[in-house]
Design a protein around this motif. Structure first.
Motif, short mmCIF file in Angstrom:
data_model
loop_
_atom_site.label_atom_id
_atom_site.label_comp_id
_atom_site.label_asym_id
_atom_site.label_seq_id
_atom_site.Cartn_x
_atom_site.Cartn_y
_atom_site.Cartn_z
N ALA A 230 20.34 14.75 -77.61
CA ALA A 230 20.13 16.06 -76.99
C ALA A 230 20.70 17.15 -77.89
CB ALA A 230 20.77 16.10 -75.61
N GLY A 231 21.89 16.88 -78.45
CA GLY A 231 22.49 17.86 -79.36
C GLY A 231 21.68 18.05 -80.62
N ASN A 232 21.17 16.95 -81.15
CA ASN A 232 20.32 17.02 -82.34
C ASN A 232 19.04 17.80 -82.07
OD1 ASN A 232 19.47 16.54 -84.93
ND2 ASN A 232 19.36 14.32 -84.72
N ALA A 233 18.59 17.76 -80.80
CA ALA A 233 17.39 18.50 -80.39
C ALA A 233 17.72 19.93 -79.95
CB ALA A 233 16.69 17.77 -79.26
N SER A 234 18.99 20.32 -80.09
CA SER A 234 19.45 21.68 -79.72
C SER A 234 19.24 21.99 -78.24
CB SER A 234 18.76 22.75 -80.58
OG SER A 234 19.02 22.55 -81.94
N LEU A 235 19.38 20.97 -77.39
CA LEU A 235 19.17 21.18 -75.96
C LEU A 235 20.47 21.62 -75.29
CD1 LEU A 235 16.94 18.14 -74.92
CD2 LEU A 235 16.33 20.55 -74.75
N PRO A 236 20.47 22.76 -74.61
CA PRO A 236 21.64 23.13 -73.80
C PRO A 236 21.90 22.02 -72.79
CG PRO A 236 20.07 24.96 -73.95
CD PRO A 236 19.38 23.74 -74.50
N THR A 237 23.14 21.53 -72.75
CA THR A 237 23.42 20.29 -72.02
C THR A 237 24.51 20.45 -70.97
OG1 THR A 237 22.70 18.95 -73.90
CG2 THR A 237 24.14 17.88 -72.31
N LEU A 238 24.25 19.83 -69.84
CA LEU A 238 25.16 19.79 -68.69
C LEU A 238 25.91 18.47 -68.71
CD1 LEU A 238 25.67 20.93 -65.62
CD2 LEU A 238 23.90 19.27 -65.04
N CYS A 239 27.25 18.48 -68.53
CA CYS A 239 28.04 17.24 -68.55
C CYS A 239 28.99 17.19 -67.37
CB CYS A 239 28.87 17.15 -69.83
SG CYS A 239 27.96 16.66 -71.30
N SER A 240 29.15 16.01 -66.80
CA SER A 240 30.19 15.81 -65.80
C SER A 240 31.55 15.95 -66.47
CB SER A 240 30.04 14.44 -65.13
OG SER A 240 29.98 13.42 -66.09
N ASN A 241 32.51 16.39 -65.69
CA ASN A 241 33.83 16.73 -66.22
C ASN A 241 34.72 15.48 -66.29
OD1 ASN A 241 35.87 18.34 -67.14
ND2 ASN A 241 36.49 19.08 -65.13
N ILE A 242 34.31 14.50 -67.14
CA ILE A 242 35.08 13.28 -67.28
C ILE A 242 35.75 13.29 -68.66
CG2 ILE A 242 33.65 11.97 -65.67
CD1 ILE A 242 32.25 10.66 -68.04
N PRO A 243 36.85 12.53 -68.82
CA PRO A 243 37.65 12.63 -70.05
C PRO A 243 36.88 12.40 -71.34
CG PRO A 243 38.89 11.46 -68.37
CD PRO A 243 37.51 11.68 -67.81
N ILE A 244 35.95 11.45 -71.35
CA ILE A 244 35.24 11.15 -72.59
C ILE A 244 34.40 12.34 -73.05
CG2 ILE A 244 33.29 9.79 -73.47
CD1 ILE A 244 34.65 7.33 -72.32
N PHE A 245 33.67 12.96 -72.13
CA PHE A 245 32.87 14.13 -72.52
C PHE A 245 33.76 15.28 -72.98
CE2 PHE A 245 29.39 12.66 -69.35
CZ PHE A 245 28.89 11.79 -70.30
N LYS A 246 34.91 15.43 -72.32
CA LYS A 246 35.83 16.52 -72.70
C LYS A 246 36.45 16.27 -74.07
CE LYS A 246 38.44 18.27 -69.40
NZ LYS A 246 39.41 18.30 -68.26
N GLU A 247 36.59 14.99 -74.45
CA GLU A 247 37.08 14.69 -75.80
C GLU A 247 36.03 15.04 -76.85
OE1 GLU A 247 38.08 10.80 -78.58
OE2 GLU A 247 38.49 10.66 -76.44
N LEU A 248 34.77 14.78 -76.55
CA LEU A 248 33.71 14.93 -77.55
C LEU A 248 33.22 16.36 -77.71
CD1 LEU A 248 31.53 11.79 -76.65
CD2 LEU A 248 33.35 12.00 -78.36
N PHE A 249 33.24 17.15 -76.61
CA PHE A 249 32.68 18.50 -76.65
C PHE A 249 33.58 19.49 -75.91
CE2 PHE A 249 29.01 15.72 -77.16
CZ PHE A 249 28.39 16.29 -78.26
N SER A 250 33.51 20.75 -76.33
CA SER A 250 34.27 21.82 -75.68
C SER A 250 33.39 22.52 -74.65
CB SER A 250 34.75 22.83 -76.72
OG SER A 250 33.65 23.64 -77.16
N LYS A 251 34.00 23.41 -73.87
CA LYS A 251 33.26 24.14 -72.83
C LYS A 251 32.30 25.16 -73.43
CE LYS A 251 36.91 27.58 -72.12
NZ LYS A 251 37.84 28.18 -71.12
N ASN A 252 32.40 25.42 -74.74
CA ASN A 252 31.44 26.31 -75.41
C ASN A 252 30.28 25.53 -76.03
OD1 ASN A 252 32.86 28.73 -74.89
ND2 ASN A 252 34.27 28.25 -76.57
N GLU A 253 30.37 24.19 -75.94
CA GLU A 253 29.31 23.35 -76.52
C GLU A 253 28.46 22.68 -75.46
OE1 GLU A 253 32.01 22.36 -80.49
OE2 GLU A 253 32.13 21.09 -78.70
#
Length: 350
Positions: A271-294
């Motif tokens: 999704a990131g490679n496709a430049s898609l604005p992405t929604l993520c659940s607020n779990i630790p793994i996603f918070k490690e990989l991406f910031s709230k501006n990403e």
């Protein structure tokens, strides 16, 4: 350097896709690679020799410098044959939170039993790779810390014009939906762990949005019933399993990762490679990989939070699109992944 990869099958599934990507890079840098697998379902073609084996069948372990296993059966296989492994160094990649994944697929008891067995099998390896630092910290309580290494997954970069066109019937249905709505896309194995019901429950409050789901799984019937009960079936398209689901991403306006737990979701990188604005659940793994501006985060099982997160995505779609693309291309490339594995292999051999 000679490497053997041992995997459950050649199925088009996350861990096997990671192995395929890794081989495509490593084959240019090492002397020889072989792949061994158990199940006969050859969906993916790999750039090296592949051999089907049985669990009790011994391969020539010490023909290799490195033996790299992925998932439960391959880990148990090396454990079972450990007395026959003398020269080769063994490494395993953990692709998920073992307990949560098994609990989601089976039940608490099965998860508890097989997590203990799996972790015991890992103790015979010289190195264990976790996909995030969050996962590493979790397993540091159960596995010797000196054996644990973190290597992020990576995916090859792509252009949509390099991919095959999607099925014409699918295309017609998608375009029909896009004429009325902005599209949120999901590509996943349909299990409760993926949390897709949360997105469906938010749709009644999002008049301008529809959902496209690619994938099959035992949760599909429940999701279809939920959509019918909420009277929003007309806003959801369940396409089922599709090979190379990434081909469909160009029809999405947004992407959703609503999981309760994850290992390292490849579809999020795509999704990131496709430049898609992405929604993520607020779990630790996603918070490690991406910031709230990403990515735009939402609280689990909170419909209001999810709705607000999607509105935030729409309002700041250009920022999210640019930032997630930059992050994925900088940190989560297949080249970075392969270089880090090669460094680990060299360290093990020293």
């Amino acid at each position: 350097m000679k490497i053997a990869f041992i995997i459950p099958s050649l199925a088009n599934q996350g861990p096997v896709i990671v192995v395929k990507d890794l081989i495509n890079e490593l084959i240019k840098k090492v002397d020889h690679i072989d792949v061994y697998y158990f199940d006969e379902n050859p969906e993916l073609k790999l750039a090296c020799t592949t051999t089907r084996i049985s669990f009790r069948e011994k391969i020539k372990f010490d023909d290799y410098d490195i033996i790299h296993t992925h998932m439960l059966r391959p880990d148990l296989y090396i454990w079972y044959h450990s007395k026959s492994v003398n020269r080769a160094k063994c490494v395993s990649t953990l692709h998920q939170d073992i307990f949560q994944n098994l609990k989601s697929s089976y039940n608490f008891l099965i998860a508890a039993i097989f997590e203990k067995i799996w972790i015991e099998s890992l103790k015979s390896k010289q190195a264990i790779v976790t996909l995030t630092h969050t996962m590493r910290n979790q397993y540091a309580k159960k596995i010797k810390v000196s054996k644990l290494h973190t290597i992020y997954n990576g995916r090859p970069f792509f252009q949509f014009d390099e991919l095959k066109e999607i099925d014409e019937m699918d295309k017609k249905e998608i375009i029909k939906l896009k004429k009325k709505y902005k599209i949120i896309g999901i590509s996943a194995l349909l299990t409760k762990r993926k949390g897709i019901a949360q997105i469906i429950m938010a749709l009644p409050y999002l008049n301008d949005f529809a959902l496209i789901v690619i994938g099959n799984g035992k949760e599909k019937d429940n999701l279809v019933k939920l959509a019918a009960n909420l009277k929003i079936s007309h806003k959801i398209l369940f396409l089922g399993y599709r090979l190379e689901a990434i081909r469909y991403f160009k029809f999405f306006d947004f992407y959703a990762m609503s999981s309760y737990s994850e290992g390292f979701p490849l579809s999020l990188l795509e999704a990131g490679n496709a430049s898609l604005p992405t929604l993520c659940s607020n779990i630790p793994i996603f918070k490690e990989l991406f910031s709230k501006n990403e990515v735009s985060f939402f609280e689990l099982d909170d419909v209001k939070s999810l709705v607000n997160s999607i509105i935030n995505l729409e309002k700041n779609s250009e920022m999210f699109s640019q930032n997630i693309y930059k992050k994925v291309n900088k940190l989560y490339s297949v080249n970075n992944m392969s270089e880090n594995y090669l460094l680990l292999y060299e360290k093990m051999l020293k």
